[in-house]
Design an enzyme around this catalytic site. Structure first.
Site, mmCIF file in Angstrom:
data_model
loop_
_atom_site.group_PDB
_atom_site.id
_atom_site.type_symbol
_atom_site.label_atom_id
_atom_site.label_comp_id
_atom_site.label_asym_id
_atom_site.label_seq_id
_atom_site.Cartn_x
_atom_site.Cartn_y
_atom_site.Cartn_z
ATOM 1 N N CYS A 128 29.520 4.813 109.486
ATOM 2 C CA CYS A 128 28.598 5.420 108.517
ATOM 3 C C CYS A 128 28.052 6.768 108.991
ATOM 4 O O CYS A 128 27.458 7.503 108.206
ATOM 5 C CB CYS A 128 27.455 4.461 108.217
ATOM 6 S SG CYS A 128 28.030 2.954 107.432
ATOM 7 N N HIS A 278 22.176 8.586 104.616
ATOM 8 C CA HIS A 278 23.289 7.646 104.439
ATOM 9 C C HIS A 278 22.836 6.526 103.507
ATOM 10 O O HIS A 278 21.673 6.144 103.490
ATOM 11 C CB HIS A 278 23.687 7.084 105.805
ATOM 12 C CG HIS A 278 24.612 5.924 105.693
ATOM 13 N ND1 HIS A 278 25.791 5.997 104.996
ATOM 14 C CD2 HIS A 278 24.520 4.644 106.148
ATOM 15 C CE1 HIS A 278 26.391 4.815 105.045
ATOM 16 N NE2 HIS A 278 25.633 3.986 105.729
ATOM 17 N N ASN A 308 27.499 0.857 99.669
ATOM 18 C CA ASN A 308 27.675 1.649 100.889
ATOM 19 C C ASN A 308 29.150 2.024 101.015
ATOM 20 O O ASN A 308 29.992 1.156 101.228
ATOM 21 C CB ASN A 308 27.217 0.806 102.089
ATOM 22 C CG ASN A 308 27.351 1.535 103.410
ATOM 23 O OD1 ASN A 308 27.941 2.611 103.483
ATOM 24 N ND2 ASN A 308 26.808 0.943 104.468
HETATM 25 N N1 COA Z 1 22.768 -13.396 98.618
HETATM 26 C C1 COA Z 1 21.851 -14.367 98.717
HETATM 27 N N2 COA Z 1 21.271 -14.709 99.863
HETATM 28 C C2 COA Z 1 21.635 -14.037 100.979
HETATM 29 C C3 COA Z 1 22.580 -12.996 100.939
HETATM 30 C C4 COA Z 1 23.165 -12.693 99.697
HETATM 31 N N3 COA Z 1 24.067 -11.714 99.550
HETATM 32 N N4 COA Z 1 22.730 -12.498 102.199
HETATM 33 C C5 COA Z 1 21.912 -13.208 102.986
HETATM 34 N N5 COA Z 1 21.256 -14.139 102.269
HETATM 35 C C6 COA Z 1 20.272 -15.107 102.699
HETATM 36 C C7 COA Z 1 20.406 -15.467 104.162
HETATM 37 O O1 COA Z 1 21.383 -16.453 104.344
HETATM 38 C C8 COA Z 1 19.011 -15.957 104.486
HETATM 39 O O2 COA Z 1 18.924 -17.278 104.043
HETATM 40 P P1 COA Z 1 18.115 -18.360 104.944
HETATM 41 O O3 COA Z 1 16.702 -17.821 105.008
HETATM 42 O O4 COA Z 1 18.267 -19.607 104.147
HETATM 43 O O5 COA Z 1 18.811 -18.380 106.257
HETATM 44 C C9 COA Z 1 18.114 -15.118 103.573
HETATM 45 O O6 COA Z 1 18.984 -14.561 102.566
HETATM 46 C C10 COA Z 1 17.430 -13.989 104.273
HETATM 47 O O7 COA Z 1 18.375 -13.306 105.066
HETATM 48 P P2 COA Z 1 17.989 -12.074 105.918
HETATM 49 O O8 COA Z 1 19.175 -11.681 106.738
HETATM 50 O O9 COA Z 1 16.689 -12.336 106.602
HETATM 51 O O10 COA Z 1 17.729 -10.990 104.763
HETATM 52 P P3 COA Z 1 17.299 -9.500 104.923
HETATM 53 O O11 COA Z 1 16.063 -9.271 104.135
HETATM 54 O O12 COA Z 1 17.327 -9.052 106.342
HETATM 55 O O13 COA Z 1 18.445 -8.752 104.144
HETATM 56 C C11 COA Z 1 20.382 -7.404 104.598
HETATM 57 C C12 COA Z 1 19.793 -8.810 104.613
HETATM 58 C C13 COA Z 1 21.804 -7.501 105.094
HETATM 59 C C14 COA Z 1 20.366 -6.878 103.175
HETATM 60 C C15 COA Z 1 19.518 -6.485 105.511
HETATM 61 O O14 COA Z 1 19.326 -7.088 106.765
HETATM 62 C C16 COA Z 1 20.122 -5.131 105.712
HETATM 63 O O15 COA Z 1 20.310 -4.374 104.771
HETATM 64 N N6 COA Z 1 20.415 -4.761 106.976
HETATM 65 C C17 COA Z 1 21.023 -3.497 107.269
HETATM 66 C C18 COA Z 1 22.439 -3.509 106.821
HETATM 67 C C19 COA Z 1 23.074 -2.176 106.890
HETATM 68 O O16 COA Z 1 22.442 -1.206 106.631
HETATM 69 N N7 COA Z 1 24.367 -2.143 107.226
HETATM 70 C C20 COA Z 1 25.128 -0.948 107.271
HETATM 71 C C21 COA Z 1 24.629 -0.040 108.318
HETATM 72 S S1 COA Z 1 25.453 1.461 108.278
#
Ligand code: COA
Length: 351
Positions: A128, A278, A308
């Site tokens: 990214c 980004h 993304n």
């Molecule tokens: N749909 C529904 N539920 C989902 C899900 C989806 N697509 N993805 C994860 N969950 C669930 C998880 O399993 C978790 O369930 P649990 O509490 O029963 O275990 C719950 O949602 C919360 O997950 P969590 O990982 O705490 O959510 P979050 O608020 O951190 O959001 C992301 C997850 C991935 C959206 C977030 O962490 C993020 O955007 N991180 C950065 C990613 C990024 O930028 N990547 C590219 C970098 S260049």
């Protein structure tokens, strides 16, 4: 003084729109099924990421990353009033290359009909952060008088390598296919605010396992025969991510890199027309704007429409708002990126 300038900019996204609802019904070849394949919801995705839809290449057709790159490159060349044969260096940023090697730049070079042996081809692997890293290379090459017409492309086909089951939902919902490109060249000027004003790449290898895709492990063996239902093999074939760690590092480093860019150039937000971060997660960008004290009306986001697209997000976002008439030629952009590695960086440039 010779400075590097963006001469033209273009982007390309496939026509196929995949909404959050549709995504739930896709099989491993991203073909629509009658029953949901993934436990997720439009509400969850919008709330946690800001994404409403993304673009995918059509299911059942053979599209490679260099094909998307070529289409964006042709638009950037047209915008610059140049032809492909004018290009003497290609820098191609992608994490989804056509094949393992050679790199995608040479495939795109051939597709663009650049037959000259005097066109160097680089592939860069900063995920990214690819656009800012590539801009830094192009800027240095041009200032040094090494190349005169550099084509910098960020392109990704994510749709072919995502896990469409519930197991992969945290990653799969985030990504989309697309490409962006700029053509760069030298300009003789005494104006320090002309062309590319600033670039700076950063990295921290201790974050390497925070976001990765193995496909193979050279220390063990290459993956040829595989069963994606096998849990261990599955974790090799699809991207793995520590979402919260990535989120927190992205916010911290994007805020720091944006401030660093202003300090290094002596500019303030009054001087900058647009902040183009980004596009990984709308919540990341909103938090960066808040902590970085960035005027929210200057921040441009397209993650809602494209997800993304990794190395493509910055030129794709600029082009999107240029086509809407918001961004004008000559506007000053501060761009900050963050990606797997971890890598990050920022740049200030005129579009
Ligand atoms: N749909 C529904 N539920 C989902 C899900 C989806 N697509 N993805 C994860 N969950 C669930 C998880 O399993 C978790 O369930 P649990 O509490 O029963 O275990 C719950 O949602 C919360 O997950 P969590 O990982 O705490 O959510 P979050 O608020 O951190 O959001 C992301 C997850 C991935 C959206 C977030 O962490 C993020 O955007 N991180 C950065 C990613 C990024 O930028 N990547 C590219 C970098 S260049």
């Amino acid at each position: 003084m010779i400075r590097a300038k963006i001469l033209g900019l273009g982007s390309y996204v496939p026509d196929r729109v995949v909404t959050n609802d549709e995504l739930r019904f896709l099989n491993p070849k991203h073909e629509r099924q009658t029953e949901p394949q993934m436990d997720t919801s439009d509400e969850w995705i919008r709330k946690r990421t800001g994404i409403q839809e993304r673009r995918y290449v059509p299911a059942g057709e053979t599209w490679r990353t260099s094909d998307l790159g070529k289409l964006a490159a042709e638009r950037a060349l047209e915008d610059a009033g140049l032809e492909a044969k004018d290009i003497d260096c290609i820098i191609f940023g992608t994490l989804s290359p056509d094949i393992h090697f050679p790199g995608s730049a040479v495939f795109m070079q051939e597709k663009l009909g650049i037959n000259s042996h005097y066109c160097a081809c680089y592939d860069i692997r900063q995920q990214c952060s690819g656009f800012v890293y590539g801009l830094e290379m192009a800027d240095a090459f041009i200032k040094a008088g090494k190349y005169k017409r550099v084509l910098l492309v960020g392109a990704e086909i994510h749709s072919h390598s995502l896990d469409y089951t519930t197991r992969g939902r945290d990653v799969t919902v985030l990504f989309g296919d697309g490409a962006g490109a700029v053509v760069m060249g030298p300009v003789e000027t005494t104006d320090p605010r002309e062309g590319v004003l600033y670039t700076r790449g950063h990295a921290d290898g201790s974050g390497a396992w925070g976001l990765y895709l193995k496909i193979f492990d050279i220390g063990v063996h290459g993956m040829v025969d595989y069963d994606p239902k096998d849990r261990e093999v599955n974790s090799t074939l699809y991207p793995q991510m520590k979402g919260k760690a990535v989120f927190m590092n992205a916010v911290k480093q994007m805020v720091a890199a944006s401030k660093e860019a202003l300090a290094a150039t002596g500019l303030s937000w009054d001087d900058i027309d647009w902040f183009v971060p980004h596009q990984a997660n709308l919540r990341i960008n909103e938090t960066v704007v808040q902590y970085g004290k960035i005027p929210p009306e200057k921040a441009l986001n397209t993650i809602m429409f494209y997800g993304n697209t990794t190395a493509a997000t910055v030129p794709l976002t600029i082009d999107h708002y240029r086509q809407e008439g918001k961004v004008k030629k000559g506007d000053l952009v501060l761009s900050t990126v963050f990606g797997a590695g971890f890598t990050w960086g920022s740049a200030v440039f005129r579009v």
